[in-house]
Design a protein around this motif. Structure first.
Motif, PDB file in Angstrom:
ATOM      1  N   ALA A 212       0.820  -1.209   0.000  1.00  0.00           N
ATOM      2  CA  ALA A 212       0.000   0.000   0.000  1.00  0.00           C
ATOM      3  C   ALA A 212       0.855   1.261   0.000  1.00  0.00           C
ATOM      4  CB  ALA A 212      -0.938  -0.004   1.207  1.00  0.00           C
ATOM      5  N   LEU A 213       1.982   1.220   0.715  1.00  0.00           N
ATOM      6  CA  LEU A 213       2.871   2.382   0.754  1.00  0.00           C
ATOM      7  C   LEU A 213       3.841   2.395  -0.421  1.00  0.00           C
ATOM      8  CD1 LEU A 213       3.684   2.696   4.554  1.00  0.00           C
ATOM      9  CD2 LEU A 213       2.262   4.187   3.175  1.00  0.00           C
ATOM     10  N   PHE A 214       4.381   1.236  -0.783  1.00  0.00           N
ATOM     11  CA  PHE A 214       5.312   1.188  -1.910  1.00  0.00           C
ATOM     12  C   PHE A 214       4.658   1.719  -3.186  1.00  0.00           C
ATOM     13  CE2 PHE A 214       7.271  -2.676   0.390  1.00  0.00           C
ATOM     14  CZ  PHE A 214       8.131  -1.855   1.105  1.00  0.00           C
ATOM     15  N   SER A 215       3.389   1.460  -3.358  1.00  0.00           N
ATOM     16  CA  SER A 215       2.689   1.891  -4.577  1.00  0.00           C
ATOM     17  C   SER A 215       2.535   3.402  -4.653  1.00  0.00           C
ATOM     18  CB  SER A 215       1.312   1.231  -4.646  1.00  0.00           C
ATOM     19  OG  SER A 215       0.474   1.687  -3.591  1.00  0.00           O
ATOM     20  N   LYS A 216       2.722   4.087  -3.524  1.00  0.00           N
ATOM     21  CA  LYS A 216       2.594   5.545  -3.501  1.00  0.00           C
ATOM     22  C   LYS A 216       3.936   6.263  -3.646  1.00  0.00           C
ATOM     23  CE  LYS A 216      -1.360   5.356  -0.276  1.00  0.00           C
ATOM     24  NZ  LYS A 216      -2.394   6.006  -1.096  1.00  0.00           N
ATOM     25  N   MET A 217       5.059   5.509  -3.632  1.00  0.00           N
ATOM     26  CA  MET A 217       6.379   6.129  -3.665  1.00  0.00           C
ATOM     27  C   MET A 217       6.737   6.596  -5.063  1.00  0.00           C
ATOM     28  SD  MET A 217       8.552   3.608  -1.092  1.00  0.00           S
ATOM     29  CE  MET A 217       9.957   4.733  -0.929  1.00  0.00           C
ATOM     30  N   LYS A 218       7.670   7.547  -5.125  1.00  0.00           N
ATOM     31  CA  LYS A 218       8.216   7.960  -6.410  1.00  0.00           C
ATOM     32  C   LYS A 218       8.944   6.792  -7.064  1.00  0.00           C
ATOM     33  CE  LYS A 218       9.194  12.875  -5.490  1.00  0.00           C
ATOM     34  NZ  LYS A 218      10.268  13.904  -5.422  1.00  0.00           N
ATOM     35  N   ALA A 219       8.872   6.699  -8.374  1.00  0.00           N
ATOM     36  CA  ALA A 219       9.578   5.628  -9.081  1.00  0.00           C
ATOM     37  C   ALA A 219      11.089   5.762  -8.919  1.00  0.00           C
ATOM     38  CB  ALA A 219       9.200   5.639 -10.552  1.00  0.00           C
ATOM     39  N   SER A 220      11.550   6.968  -8.603  1.00  0.00           N
ATOM     40  CA  SER A 220      12.986   7.212  -8.424  1.00  0.00           C
ATOM     41  C   SER A 220      13.416   7.130  -6.961  1.00  0.00           C
ATOM     42  CB  SER A 220      13.335   8.610  -8.957  1.00  0.00           C
ATOM     43  OG  SER A 220      12.581   9.610  -8.270  1.00  0.00           O
ATOM     44  N   ALA A 221      12.502   6.788  -6.062  1.00  0.00           N
ATOM     45  CA  ALA A 221      12.789   6.824  -4.622  1.00  0.00           C
ATOM     46  C   ALA A 221      13.707   5.678  -4.195  1.00  0.00           C
ATOM     47  CB  ALA A 221      11.490   6.768  -3.821  1.00  0.00           C
ATOM     48  N   VAL A 222      14.434   5.940  -3.111  1.00  0.00           N
ATOM     49  CA  VAL A 222      15.344   4.951  -2.510  1.00  0.00           C
ATOM     50  C   VAL A 222      14.899   4.700  -1.074  1.00  0.00           C
ATOM     51  CG1 VAL A 222      17.722   4.484  -1.789  1.00  0.00           C
ATOM     52  CG2 VAL A 222      17.275   5.647  -3.962  1.00  0.00           C
ATOM     53  N   LEU A 223      14.778   3.433  -0.726  1.00  0.00           N
ATOM     54  CA  LEU A 223      14.407   3.024   0.632  1.00  0.00           C
ATOM     55  C   LEU A 223      15.640   2.504   1.355  1.00  0.00           C
ATOM     56  CD1 LEU A 223      12.349   2.142   2.870  1.00  0.00           C
ATOM     57  CD2 LEU A 223      12.101  -0.002   1.593  1.00  0.00           C
ATOM     58  N   ILE A 224      15.840   2.956   2.603  1.00  0.00           N
ATOM     59  CA  ILE A 224      16.950   2.491   3.435  1.00  0.00           C
ATOM     60  C   ILE A 224      16.375   2.012   4.761  1.00  0.00           C
ATOM     61  CG2 ILE A 224      19.112   3.118   4.586  1.00  0.00           C
ATOM     62  CD1 ILE A 224      19.458   5.347   2.499  1.00  0.00           C
ATOM     63  N   ASN A 225      16.677   0.769   5.135  1.00  0.00           N
ATOM     64  CA  ASN A 225      16.204   0.251   6.421  1.00  0.00           C
ATOM     65  C   ASN A 225      17.386  -0.111   7.303  1.00  0.00           C
ATOM     66  OD1 ASN A 225      14.600  -0.629   8.507  1.00  0.00           O
ATOM     67  ND2 ASN A 225      14.175  -2.623   7.607  1.00  0.00           N
ATOM     68  N   ILE A 226      17.523   0.624   8.420  1.00  0.00           N
ATOM     69  CA  ILE A 226      18.590   0.352   9.384  1.00  0.00           C
ATOM     70  C   ILE A 226      18.017   0.103  10.774  1.00  0.00           C
ATOM     71  CG2 ILE A 226      20.380   1.611   8.135  1.00  0.00           C
ATOM     72  CD1 ILE A 226      19.878   3.990  10.013  1.00  0.00           C
ATOM     73  N   GLY A 227      16.687  -0.059  10.861  1.00  0.00           N
ATOM     74  CA  GLY A 227      16.046  -0.276  12.151  1.00  0.00           C
ATOM     75  C   GLY A 227      15.916  -1.751  12.470  1.00  0.00           C
ATOM     76  N   ARG A 228      14.782  -2.333  12.085  1.00  0.00           N
ATOM     77  CA  ARG A 228      14.544  -3.754  12.271  1.00  0.00           C
ATOM     78  C   ARG A 228      13.875  -4.319  11.022  1.00  0.00           C
ATOM     79  NH1 ARG A 228      17.955  -3.674  15.320  1.00  0.00           N
ATOM     80  NH2 ARG A 228      18.053  -4.282  17.518  1.00  0.00           N
ATOM     81  N   GLY A 229      14.195  -5.586  10.724  1.00  0.00           N
ATOM     82  CA  GLY A 229      13.736  -6.206   9.489  1.00  0.00           C
ATOM     83  C   GLY A 229      12.231  -6.375   9.399  1.00  0.00           C
ATOM     84  N   ASN A 230      11.552  -6.491  10.553  1.00  0.00           N
ATOM     85  CA  ASN A 230      10.106  -6.727  10.530  1.00  0.00           C
ATOM     86  C   ASN A 230       9.319  -5.568   9.946  1.00  0.00           C
ATOM     87  OD1 ASN A 230      10.607  -5.097  13.023  1.00  0.00           O
ATOM     88  ND2 ASN A 230       8.395  -5.356  13.265  1.00  0.00           N
ATOM     89  N   VAL A 231       9.935  -4.389   9.851  1.00  0.00           N
ATOM     90  CA  VAL A 231       9.236  -3.194   9.369  1.00  0.00           C
ATOM     91  C   VAL A 231       8.816  -3.350   7.906  1.00  0.00           C
ATOM     92  CG1 VAL A 231       9.516  -0.708   8.926  1.00  0.00           C
ATOM     93  CG2 VAL A 231      10.385  -1.718  11.048  1.00  0.00           C
ATOM     94  N   ILE A 232       9.562  -4.149   7.148  1.00  0.00           N
ATOM     95  CA  ILE A 232       9.309  -4.294   5.711  1.00  0.00           C
ATOM     96  C   ILE A 232       8.633  -5.620   5.402  1.00  0.00           C
ATOM     97  CG2 ILE A 232      10.460  -4.631   3.477  1.00  0.00           C
ATOM     98  CD1 ILE A 232      12.519  -2.580   4.320  1.00  0.00           C
ATOM     99  N   HIS A 233       7.580  -5.553   4.607  1.00  0.00           N
ATOM    100  CA  HIS A 233       6.966  -6.764   4.047  1.00  0.00           C
ATOM    101  C   HIS A 233       7.831  -7.181   2.863  1.00  0.00           C
ATOM    102  CE1 HIS A 233       4.233  -9.508   2.110  1.00  0.00           C
ATOM    103  NE2 HIS A 233       3.339  -9.375   3.091  1.00  0.00           N
ATOM    104  N   GLU A 234       8.607  -8.242   3.030  1.00  0.00           N
ATOM    105  CA  GLU A 234       9.654  -8.579   2.063  1.00  0.00           C
ATOM    106  C   GLU A 234       9.093  -8.897   0.676  1.00  0.00           C
ATOM    107  OE1 GLU A 234      12.130 -11.624   3.713  1.00  0.00           O
ATOM    108  OE2 GLU A 234      13.112 -10.231   5.113  1.00  0.00           O
ATOM    109  N   GLU A 235       8.051  -9.685   0.610  1.00  0.00           N
ATOM    110  CA  GLU A 235       7.495 -10.044  -0.696  1.00  0.00           C
ATOM    111  C   GLU A 235       6.940  -8.808  -1.405  1.00  0.00           C
ATOM    112  OE1 GLU A 235       4.643 -13.162  -0.374  1.00  0.00           O
ATOM    113  OE2 GLU A 235       6.074 -14.605   0.458  1.00  0.00           O
ATOM    114  N   ASP A 236       6.307  -7.926  -0.654  1.00  0.00           N
ATOM    115  CA  ASP A 236       5.777  -6.700  -1.250  1.00  0.00           C
ATOM    116  C   ASP A 236       6.903  -5.824  -1.789  1.00  0.00           C
ATOM    117  OD1 ASP A 236       3.291  -7.580  -0.541  1.00  0.00           O
ATOM    118  OD2 ASP A 236       2.859  -5.975   0.893  1.00  0.00           O
ATOM    119  N   LEU A 237       8.025  -5.783  -1.070  1.00  0.00           N
ATOM    120  CA  LEU A 237       9.155  -4.976  -1.538  1.00  0.00           C
ATOM    121  C   LEU A 237       9.711  -5.536  -2.842  1.00  0.00           C
ATOM    122  CD1 LEU A 237      11.244  -2.733  -1.256  1.00  0.00           C
ATOM    123  CD2 LEU A 237      12.586  -4.261   0.209  1.00  0.00           C
ATOM    124  N   LEU A 238       9.874  -6.837  -2.916  1.00  0.00           N
ATOM    125  CA  LEU A 238      10.392  -7.453  -4.148  1.00  0.00           C
ATOM    126  C   LEU A 238       9.473  -7.155  -5.332  1.00  0.00           C
ATOM    127  CD1 LEU A 238      11.555 -10.844  -2.649  1.00  0.00           C
ATOM    128  CD2 LEU A 238      13.044  -9.204  -3.819  1.00  0.00           C
TER     129      LEU A 238
END
Length: 316
Positions: A212-238
């Motif tokens: 739901a959030l990835f679909s709203k991001m800019k196509a040129s956007a960069v995501l950086i995760n340095i907190g905890r892995g659970n924050v990202i839905h891995e399949e959705d990110l791929l």
């Protein structure tokens, strides 16, 4: 009192502790297995927070305080600890400088196409028409505005970026141009060129970043995760990267660590994987011991206003 450490501490740190507290007994171990025989006599345990199990807490009958020399406490057997009313403190804040530097390094890597340049150098390929960009003038969103988030904001401000923070309260710390509550992220995420997640592992943060959030991001956007892995839905990110919903993801934390060798993250050219090392620094143990020293003086004198005390109900 007996202080039992399950941390492989540097010699100079061990000497500093024993010289500072000559009236207390320190038992230094390199891992929990060798420390088990000392646990029944332990008043304080020094740990990185990933090795203690419920049985260790149950055997430590005299235990009054667990000092976690990292920020993560999500691996602790919190129910057992809570029932015993054992004090927990962590080392929140000691990662701030090195994790902020890591974040800027990774942002520059993405902006200046460093991975592609390294590949071209290896292949002796002279090609200059890469889609490079500056950090200056771009917008970065930081999920989590605590010590680490604020250090990142200090540096993004120096690079001339517009820095927006997201937290639970909406309260604005220094160095941020604006701060919103996390529930406003869906309305704001389309404005961001970079999104940096510095969130703890809680029920509220679980799979917060999803389709739901990835679909709203800019196509040129960069995501950086340095907190905890659970924050990202891995399949959705791929799926989002494969459909060009965003440009690149830089991941230092994962649901399973070490990341399995057959995990699809390793094979996606639009993902940079680093082995949970954003917080590493030669200054790590000295900073952690500084915080322990501050709390130890209070503990010995019966004070209760500890630095970085963990709320066992909330889990952080």
């Amino acid at each position: 009192m007996m202080i039992v450490s399950t941390i492989h501490m540097r010699k100079d740190i061990r000497e500093r502790l024993t010289e500072t507290y000559p009236d207390h007994e320190f038992r230094f171990h390199k891992q929990i297995e060798s420390a088990e025989e000392d646990l029944p006599k332990a008043d304080i345990i020094l740990t990185y927070g990933m090795d203690l199990e419920a049985r260790h807490i149950e055997s430590a009958k005299r235990l009054k305080w667990i000092n976690v020399m990292s920020s993560g406490v999500d691996k602790l057997p919190m129910d057992v600890i809570k029932n015993r009313d054992i004090l927990i403190t962590n080392a929140r804040g000691i990662h701030a400088i090195q994790m902020a530097e890591y974040t800027i390094a990774m942002m520059l890597q993405a902006a200046r196409q460093t991975k592609t340049l390294i590949h071209q150098e290896r292949e002796r390929e002279w090609f200059r028409k890469l889609p490079i960009r500056e950090l200056y003038g771009h917008q970065v969103g930081i999920l989590g505005t605590g010590a680490i988030g604020s250090e990142i904001a200090k540096r993004t401000d120096a690079f001339g970026m517009t820095t927006t923070g997201f937290n639970r309260s909406g309260k604005k710390p220094d160095h941020f141009d604006a701060v919103h509550t996390i529930d406003q992220l869906p309305e704001r995420i389309s404005e961001l060129d970079y999104l940096v997640a510095v969130l703890p592992r809680t029920e509220e943060t679980d799979q917060l970043l999803n389709e739901a959030l990835f679909s709203k991001m800019k196509a040129s956007a960069v995501l950086i995760n340095i907190g905890r892995g659970n924050v990202i839905h891995e399949e959705d990110l791929l799926k989002a990267l494969q459909s060009n919903a965003l440009d690149h993801a830089i991941l230092d934390v994962f649901n399973e660590e070490p990341l399995p060798k057959d995990h699809p993250f390793w094979f996606d050219k639009n993902i940079t994987v680093t082995p949970h090392m954003a917080g590493l620094s030669p200054e790590y143990q000295p900073r952690a011991v500084d915080q322990f020293d501050y709390n130890m003086k209070k503990f010995v004198h019966g004070d209760t206003d500890f630095l970085n005390q963990i709320d066992t109900e909330r889990g952080y």
